[in-house]
Design a protein around this motif. Sequence first.
Motif, PDB file in Angstrom:
ATOM      1  N   GLN A  59      -4.327   9.407  -0.953  1.00  0.00           N
ATOM      2  CA  GLN A  59      -4.743  10.317  -2.016  1.00  0.00           C
ATOM      3  C   GLN A  59      -4.468   9.747  -3.405  1.00  0.00           C
ATOM      4  OE1 GLN A  59      -4.195  14.515  -1.323  1.00  0.00           O
ATOM      5  NE2 GLN A  59      -3.457  14.839  -3.406  1.00  0.00           N
ATOM      6  N   VAL A  60      -3.258   9.217  -3.618  1.00  0.00           N
ATOM      7  CA  VAL A  60      -2.899   8.786  -4.968  1.00  0.00           C
ATOM      8  C   VAL A  60      -3.523   7.456  -5.368  1.00  0.00           C
ATOM      9  CG1 VAL A  60      -0.709  10.026  -4.873  1.00  0.00           C
ATOM     10  CG2 VAL A  60      -0.766   7.599  -4.240  1.00  0.00           C
ATOM     11  N   SER A  61      -3.866   6.627  -4.377  1.00  0.00           N
ATOM     12  CA  SER A  61      -4.368   5.284  -4.695  1.00  0.00           C
ATOM     13  C   SER A  61      -5.876   5.240  -4.920  1.00  0.00           C
ATOM     14  CB  SER A  61      -3.984   4.299  -3.581  1.00  0.00           C
ATOM     15  OG  SER A  61      -4.581   4.654  -2.363  1.00  0.00           O
ATOM     16  N   ARG A  62      -6.543   6.387  -4.868  1.00  0.00           N
ATOM     17  CA  ARG A  62      -7.994   6.400  -5.054  1.00  0.00           C
ATOM     18  C   ARG A  62      -8.401   5.852  -6.408  1.00  0.00           C
ATOM     19  NH1 ARG A  62      -8.840  12.504  -2.649  1.00  0.00           N
ATOM     20  NH2 ARG A  62      -8.511  11.967  -0.438  1.00  0.00           N
ATOM     21  N   ASP A  63      -7.592   6.133  -7.419  1.00  0.00           N
ATOM     22  CA  ASP A  63      -7.922   5.702  -8.774  1.00  0.00           C
ATOM     23  C   ASP A  63      -7.177   4.430  -9.181  1.00  0.00           C
ATOM     24  OD1 ASP A  63      -9.575   7.929  -9.086  1.00  0.00           O
ATOM     25  OD2 ASP A  63      -7.901   9.185  -9.724  1.00  0.00           O
ATOM     26  N   TRP A  64      -6.457   3.828  -8.242  1.00  0.00           N
ATOM     27  CA  TRP A  64      -5.724   2.608  -8.538  1.00  0.00           C
ATOM     28  C   TRP A  64      -6.622   1.391  -8.335  1.00  0.00           C
ATOM     29  CZ3 TRP A  64      -0.179   2.985  -5.958  1.00  0.00           C
ATOM     30  CH2 TRP A  64       0.462   4.114  -6.456  1.00  0.00           C
ATOM     31  N   ASP A 102      -7.338  -2.263  -6.715  1.00  0.00           N
ATOM     32  CA  ASP A 102      -7.059  -2.716  -5.348  1.00  0.00           C
ATOM     33  C   ASP A 102      -5.705  -3.406  -5.233  1.00  0.00           C
ATOM     34  OD1 ASP A 102      -9.459  -1.700  -4.578  1.00  0.00           O
ATOM     35  OD2 ASP A 102     -10.518  -3.618  -4.610  1.00  0.00           O
ATOM     36  N   LYS A 103      -5.363  -4.193  -6.244  1.00  0.00           N
ATOM     37  CA  LYS A 103      -4.111  -4.943  -6.198  1.00  0.00           C
ATOM     38  C   LYS A 103      -2.913  -4.007  -6.129  1.00  0.00           C
ATOM     39  CE  LYS A 103      -1.436  -8.397  -8.782  1.00  0.00           C
ATOM     40  NZ  LYS A 103      -1.389  -9.214 -10.024  1.00  0.00           N
ATOM     41  N   SER A 104      -2.910  -2.953  -6.923  1.00  0.00           N
ATOM     42  CA  SER A 104      -1.791  -2.009  -6.940  1.00  0.00           C
ATOM     43  C   SER A 104      -1.713  -1.240  -5.632  1.00  0.00           C
ATOM     44  CB  SER A 104      -1.937  -1.037  -8.108  1.00  0.00           C
ATOM     45  OG  SER A 104      -1.894  -1.719  -9.341  1.00  0.00           O
ATOM     46  N   ALA A 105      -2.860  -0.829  -5.116  1.00  0.00           N
ATOM     47  CA  ALA A 105      -2.891  -0.100  -3.844  1.00  0.00           C
ATOM     48  C   ALA A 105      -2.380  -0.982  -2.701  1.00  0.00           C
ATOM     49  CB  ALA A 105      -4.302   0.387  -3.555  1.00  0.00           C
ATOM     50  N   GLN A 106      -2.774  -2.245  -2.702  1.00  0.00           N
ATOM     51  CA  GLN A 106      -2.337  -3.163  -1.656  1.00  0.00           C
ATOM     52  C   GLN A 106      -0.843  -3.430  -1.750  1.00  0.00           C
ATOM     53  OE1 GLN A 106      -4.069  -4.355   1.019  1.00  0.00           O
ATOM     54  NE2 GLN A 106      -2.012  -4.974   1.609  1.00  0.00           N
ATOM     55  N   LYS A 107      -0.324  -3.512  -2.968  1.00  0.00           N
ATOM     56  CA  LYS A 107       1.110  -3.729  -3.155  1.00  0.00           C
ATOM     57  C   LYS A 107       1.900  -2.557  -2.591  1.00  0.00           C
ATOM     58  CE  LYS A 107       2.623  -5.473  -7.040  1.00  0.00           C
ATOM     59  NZ  LYS A 107       3.005  -5.595  -8.466  1.00  0.00           N
ATOM     60  N   LEU A 108       1.449  -1.338  -2.868  1.00  0.00           N
ATOM     61  CA  LEU A 108       2.106  -0.147  -2.332  1.00  0.00           C
ATOM     62  C   LEU A 108       2.103  -0.168  -0.812  1.00  0.00           C
ATOM     63  CD1 LEU A 108       3.250   2.746  -2.412  1.00  0.00           C
ATOM     64  CD2 LEU A 108       0.910   3.572  -2.734  1.00  0.00           C
ATOM     65  N   THR A 109       0.956  -0.482  -0.219  1.00  0.00           N
ATOM     66  CA  THR A 109       0.843  -0.519   1.239  1.00  0.00           C
ATOM     67  C   THR A 109       1.783  -1.558   1.839  1.00  0.00           C
ATOM     68  OG1 THR A 109      -1.472   0.173   1.126  1.00  0.00           O
ATOM     69  CG2 THR A 109      -0.741  -0.869   3.168  1.00  0.00           C
ATOM     70  N   THR A 110       1.829  -2.733   1.217  1.00  0.00           N
ATOM     71  CA  THR A 110       2.692  -3.805   1.721  1.00  0.00           C
ATOM     72  C   THR A 110       4.161  -3.411   1.656  1.00  0.00           C
ATOM     73  OG1 THR A 110       1.100  -5.494   1.025  1.00  0.00           O
ATOM     74  CG2 THR A 110       3.367  -6.210   1.413  1.00  0.00           C
ATOM     75  N   TRP A 111       4.572  -2.849   0.542  1.00  0.00           N
ATOM     76  CA  TRP A 111       5.967  -2.415   0.411  1.00  0.00           C
ATOM     77  C   TRP A 111       6.332  -1.401   1.482  1.00  0.00           C
ATOM     78  CZ3 TRP A 111       6.620  -1.414  -5.596  1.00  0.00           C
ATOM     79  CH2 TRP A 111       6.599  -2.657  -6.257  1.00  0.00           C
ATOM     80  N   LYS A 126      -3.566  -1.741 -16.476  1.00  0.00           N
ATOM     81  CA  LYS A 126      -2.203  -1.338 -16.838  1.00  0.00           C
ATOM     82  C   LYS A 126      -2.192  -0.082 -17.691  1.00  0.00           C
ATOM     83  CE  LYS A 126       2.150  -3.156 -18.702  1.00  0.00           C
ATOM     84  NZ  LYS A 126       2.909  -3.023 -17.448  1.00  0.00           N
ATOM     85  N   THR A 127      -3.162   0.042 -18.604  1.00  0.00           N
ATOM     86  CA  THR A 127      -3.215   1.207 -19.491  1.00  0.00           C
ATOM     87  C   THR A 127      -4.401   2.109 -19.196  1.00  0.00           C
ATOM     88  OG1 THR A 127      -4.380  -0.160 -21.126  1.00  0.00           O
ATOM     89  CG2 THR A 127      -2.002   0.058 -21.369  1.00  0.00           C
ATOM     90  N   SER A 128      -5.224   1.716 -18.211  1.00  0.00           N
ATOM     91  CA  SER A 128      -6.386   2.508 -17.784  1.00  0.00           C
ATOM     92  C   SER A 128      -7.354   2.807 -18.921  1.00  0.00           C
ATOM     93  CB  SER A 128      -5.909   3.827 -17.137  1.00  0.00           C
ATOM     94  OG  SER A 128      -5.121   3.561 -16.007  1.00  0.00           O
ATOM     95  N   VAL A 129      -7.662   1.784 -19.707  1.00  0.00           N
ATOM     96  CA  VAL A 129      -8.615   1.952 -20.811  1.00  0.00           C
ATOM     97  C   VAL A 129      -9.571   0.764 -20.862  1.00  0.00           C
ATOM     98  CG1 VAL A 129      -7.049   3.313 -22.254  1.00  0.00           C
ATOM     99  CG2 VAL A 129      -7.067   0.819 -22.473  1.00  0.00           C
TER     100      VAL A 129
END
Length: 406
Positions: free
Chosen positions: A111-116, A118-127, A270-273
């Motif tokens: 749910q939370v990674s939909r707007d992330w 790919d790199k950030s979502a993959q990092k979360l999954t790996t951790w 990083k700043t979503s802009v």
Amino acid sequence: MALTDVQIRKTACPTDKAQIKKYDADGLFMAFKRSGKKVWRYRFTLAGKEKLLTLGDYPALTLKEARKIVGEFNLEVMRGVDPAIARAKKKQKDDDCKPTFEPVAREWMEQVSRDWVDKSAQKLTTWMEVDVFPYMGGMTFEEIEAPDVLLILRRVYAAGHEYKLRKLHSYFSRIFSFAISHGKAKRNPAKDIVMRDLFGKVNSEHRPAFTTATDAGKLMRMIEGYEGSHLTRDALKLMALMFTRPGELRQMKWKEIDFKAKQWRYFVSKTSVEHIVPLSEQALAILEGLKPISSHLEYVFIGARSVHRPMSNNTMNAALRSMGIDTKTEHCSHGFRAMARTLLAEKGWNTDFIERQLCHKERDATVEAYARAKYLDDRCLMMQDWADYLDALRDGAQVIPFKRSA
């Protein structure tokens, strides 16, 4: 004679006995312990054998509740079913129905990674898959206590990953809150962990930088004389000219560059802009020179192992080290940002122009939405002035090796 609540409350075990028993009916009786405990027990006979089953303590288990349980157990005995075995199976079934940490955590992650990115979502999954699920994934939320969370955090801390430590604690708290809101947990043990008390104050990440005109001039001469990859040398030149975050430059795409408008437009994760980098004449010349190398591909700075991937995140720092620069204490690829901020301010440029070009996050979300083109005309002038200034610093002397301070 059947028991009453008044009788149970008044009855106590004599001090010279370990326990006494008072019977109710249908095999239900109470054991009054010398310790003061009052325990419901159930005696029944199955296949010619007498058996005992402990039901629970009084008054947590009331007289009415104990009688109801015994009534159900007697029906099972009449059908030839051992109540102890039936209760164990029911408990196992209930436990199987209780939500465990991993599936709920994955639901939250999805749910939370939909707007992330790919790199950030993959990092979360790996951790989660490496540091958390092997130790906690199969535990129910009822079982998980603060020490269980702390044990995982201590492993990460012992490995020297302080950034990951803080992020994982935050993720734990959010997952438990998510589980509570969906009725799958009752408390958030991560909130019982005070990070500062257990792990100390957060150490700010040190990103060294050359911030004097003299050192900046030496650095530009060293980059000009770099004998490694032509692609890497140009990446370092553009880092100095545009002072973006290193990851943003590495992942620069040809489709983002508008040569006619002299702009590089891209999304800053990083700043979503959306961000605009005015391109100086020097930056445009470098990009024109790179067209024969990679303009037919997606990325400007292609990877050494695959032309379909961007340059490695360690390439620029490795090049700086090959020049004799200590990237941990003197200057790193991220240090070009501090170098530009310091020297542009010394040259008298408005700090608002500088901060906007650095693309730091705006405090006001409304302002952020319109920040992309803020001070754009002024920033165009500033970026060209900065490029000319770097040329002047570079041309101030012949190429010489940088000498570390003693």
